[in-house]
Structure formats: C-alpha cells, structure tokens
Write an enzyme that holds these catalytic residues in place. Sequence first.
Site, PDB file in Angstrom:
ATOM      1  N   ALA A 437       0.824  -1.210   0.000  1.00 48.73           N
ATOM      2  CA  ALA A 437       0.000   0.000   0.000  1.00 48.73           C
ATOM      3  C   ALA A 437       0.857   1.257   0.000  1.00 48.73           C
ATOM      4  O   ALA A 437       0.571   2.226  -0.709  1.00 48.73           O
ATOM      5  CB  ALA A 437      -0.935  -0.004   1.211  1.00 48.73           C
ATOM      6  N   HIS A 561      17.074   6.244  26.001  1.00 48.80           N
ATOM      7  CA  HIS A 561      17.282   5.027  26.788  1.00 48.80           C
ATOM      8  C   HIS A 561      16.267   4.975  27.923  1.00 48.80           C
ATOM      9  O   HIS A 561      16.040   5.980  28.595  1.00 48.80           O
ATOM     10  CB  HIS A 561      18.697   5.014  27.379  1.00 48.80           C
ATOM     11  CG  HIS A 561      18.936   3.854  28.303  1.00 48.80           C
ATOM     12  ND1 HIS A 561      19.166   2.578  27.830  1.00 48.80           N
ATOM     13  CD2 HIS A 561      18.953   3.768  29.658  1.00 48.80           C
ATOM     14  CE1 HIS A 561      19.338   1.764  28.874  1.00 48.80           C
ATOM     15  NE2 HIS A 561      19.214   2.473  29.986  1.00 48.80           N
TER      16      HIS A 561
END
Length: 582
Positions: A437, A561
């Site tokens: 798509a 992080h």
Amino acid sequence: MPIEIKVPSLGESVTTATIGKWLKQPGDAVKADEPVVELETDKVSVEVPAPADGRLAAHAVAEGDEVAVGAVLATLEQGAAGASAPAQTKSAPADKAEKPAAAPAAAKPAAAAPQAEAPAQTDYDVVVIGAGPGGYVCAIRAAQLGFKVACVEKRATLGGTCLNVGCIPSKALLQSSENYHAAGHDFAAHGVVIDSVKLDLARMQARKAEIVGANVKGVEYLFKKNGITWLKGHGKVEGTGRLSVDGKPVTAKHIIIASGSDSANLPGIEVDEKTIVTSTGALELSEVPKRLVVIGGGVIGLELGSVWQRLGAEVTVIEYLNRLVPGTDNEVASQFQKLLVKQGFKLKLGHKVTKAEKTKKGVVLSVEPAAGGAVETLEADIVLLAVGRTAASKGMGLEEAGIELDKRGRVVTDAHFATNVPGIYAIGDVIAGPMLAHKAEEEGVALAEILAGQAGHVNYDAIPGVIYTWPEVASVGFTEEQLKEKGTTYKTGKFPFMANGRARALGMTDGFVKVLACEKTDRVLGVHIIGPCAGELIAEATMAIEFGASAEDIGRVCHAHPTLSEAVKEAALGADNRSINI
C-alpha cells in the site's frame, strides 16, 4: 419541540473532538441527513447530519471548541424549514480556482503509440480509477496541486482492498488476538493473574468493523475537503482522454489506473469464502476453526494464520518452496520459522496442494512433495488460500484501448508511470514492483507531482516491508543474498533484543536487528529486523537509506534510553565492531 444535535460516537477510545467547521448557520433550513457540522479528531473527521427536517437554532459551541461525545452541538426546530433550501455545493477553495485548469503532463514513454489528443474541453483534469491507497492519495495530491479531480470507485465505500478487506481489518484482528493470547499466557509473568479468559469473537469482529468504518469515512471526508468528485461505478478506459463509468462517458486530460490487485487462485481449488476462503473470507469467520490449513507461506497467510492460531485453531501451513516468506533475508526467515513452530504452527514446506474436496465436515486436501512423491491427505475445517495476488487489470478495457500488459497482466509503464497510450498512466499493484500500500501511495504522489511539472520520484531501494505477526518482521534495502549475487562487498552488524533493556522489561526478547553496510563506504545497504515493534523501528533505517546515511551516522545519533530503537543503534555500531552492550 426542539431536537438536540449531539456529538455522536466516534469509535473506540475516542472521547472528544474539535469543531472543525459549521456547515449550517443559525436560521438555515436543513433536511434530514444533511450535514450540519464537521468534527475532527486525531483519528478521523466526520460530518454530523441533521436528525430531521427543520431550521437550525443557535450554535451551542464555536469552531475550534473541543467537545465530548454526547455533548449538544445545536438545536433544531423540527418542521420549521417548510420548503428547505437545497444543500449547498461545496466549491473548490479560492486559491485553487485561481490556478491553471491543468498543469503540463509528464514526458510520454519513448515507445509511445501515435499521439492522440484528448478532447479540447474535458470534464476533469485528472480521473483516477480506483480509490485504494494509491488511487485516493494520488487524487488528493492532484487536487492539492490545483487539478480538477475525480476518482472512480465501484465499491460502496472508499479505501480499496487495503482499508476494507486488507491491511486495516487484518491489523485490527491481529491486535485483538494478540491481546487475547497475552491475557491467557503472558500477563501472569508480570504479576497480573487472570483466572479465566473468555473469547467474545462477535465483539472482536464488531470492533474490526468499527475501525474499518472510521477509516473509510475518513477518506470520504478527505475527498469532500479537497473537492474531489467520487464517480461511483465500474470504470472502463476507452482511449486517450476518454473513459466510461457504468457506461456513462467521462473525459479527462489525464487518466490514472490504480485498480490494485486480486487474490491469486490455484487450479483445482474452488473458493467459496465459506470453507475455502481468501483473505477476505478469513477476516469474517464467525467461529474459530478447530483445524485451519493455510496454502501459502507468505505474508498474508502467516498474518491471518497467526490470528486464528492465537484464538485456538490448529494451524498448518503448506508452502511450495522449502522456506517461508520468499525474498526475506535468509537468516531472518530461519529464525522466524523456528519461532512460529515454537508457537504451535505446523509447517509442510516443499509441498503442494493438488486437490481440495469439500465435505460435510469441511475440506479434504490432497498434498504431495513439490519435487514429486507420495500423496497424503489433510482434513481441515477451513482452508485459507493465500498464494499471492494478481494485478486487477481485467474487464477495464485496457487491452481494447491498446494499453500494453506484461505476461503477468500488469500494466507496462515507463519511469514516469506513463503507459504506451498518451495521457494514460498507472500506479500501485497493477504495475510491476512490490504489492504494498505504501509503495502505491508514494507512486500516487510522485505521479501527481509529475503531471504538475514537478520532479516526482520514488526510490524503490527504500521501500520497507513488514510482516505483522509476533514477532514482527521488517526489512528495507538489500538482503545478504542479493548483495552476494550483485558482487557487492559488505559488512554486517547484528544486535539481539535479548541484550536490550527495554525488550527485557517488555518481556519480548526474541529476535535481532541486522545492519548491512558497504565495506568500502560504510553506506547502509539493508536493514533487517525480527522482534518487537519491528514495523516501527524500520522507519529509521528507511530514512537512513533514503538519504544515503552510513552505519556510523546511525550509530552516532543519540537514541533515548531505554528504548527498542537502541538495538538499531547497536547493530549499526556493530558493523564496525563497536557495539557497546554485547
């Protein structure tokens, strides 16, 4: 007695909306079902209709206000309208009206047929045949560029296969089935103990339908917003500048074929969408089959097989080749296969189905080795035929109009999406390339910009692919096998999710990230991921390839992080033996 017009239900988890635009003002006469106001959310835009004939009283809220579901928007004096004024036709924005009626067309193919001119006066500048992701995106971009645009669609709703019976409903069921499976198998490890998990398949299917409905209505809203005419019916190409919709003639300066694709068939296997189904039927099952056999080990078969396997079906996959998901990096495919078997999938690789016989109890399949050998039988309650898709190019008058098709029925185009017939173009699944798509969308945007005299372009080396199973599989660029075949020297960096802090916290440590970079220049050539959220993580790698980044470039970018994205950074560092956490 006044009738209150309220904010309707806007779909699961959506509780508020913003008043986008009032379509009717106090004192205006309105008819039942005539749009009164546009509401916008972060997921969808909808028009709220009048519940009856009448005359609109004062607005209860203003444009830009945030309103909750169920809040009163305005009141309607029922029956006060008398002979209501006709609904206003939404005109194109003034800035569009001032633009030229049409932009210069792209250069025609080198091997184009003799020039044939479109009529001097046409109904539209651009007509797109097909309202799937490629078609509707192309239509919107063309309208943004000032073209007068129409889109032909024979379905009752816009969005094509993807939004109606493909990408969107399958992802809804994948998420629901994943939640069901996690509640029964994974939550206890997190200290969440559920004594009894029950499946309400009817509600799961209803949720899927709600999501589909919101998406297709969103496309319809975008058509209205951009002044695009929806020509409802079957489109047929007649020649340069000429087509018909359900037999009614339409003219256009540019005709774009975006008809998409259909499920491929196999000889001897008769699909009825009840016991032998394609992806369309597999999305509508009213009960979980005890035994599901999937013919085809590609993306569609494995995704829908995963849905029903999580819900309790015994799933067997029959694949002609000796591996799953052809075209995927071999190392990723091997790991993927092991994880699917661990989940309970039964695989018959290197086998083919030669016969499917329907019985009162289901289907009996005749199966034999692809290389030849003894025939065995398999019994199934439901058989899913998922052996790929074919270009939807039949019954549209293409060959009669002189448009060249290749041996696989795909429309032949040049680098600017032009066919051999002047003024006729094609994009998406109906032309060569991956049937994705997002690939169709990019081609739609590029073609619209080319027709406007701009430099539309698609980088086919930077088209990502995703398999939405668990774990997910995502890739972009070249595989190791392709690089070896090309004779390209490369280096590899790999990082396992087992060593990623966020993956451990999630309890999702299966899989790895692999980065392939040019040995001489360090330029990223391919990235392959199997693991949690692979479909989201691949976007960073796609951008790296699109802009010619090096593995070091990815490795030097600060990643938050703890996140899964750190695995991509670590794999990139690993291409130069610099991974920190392994």
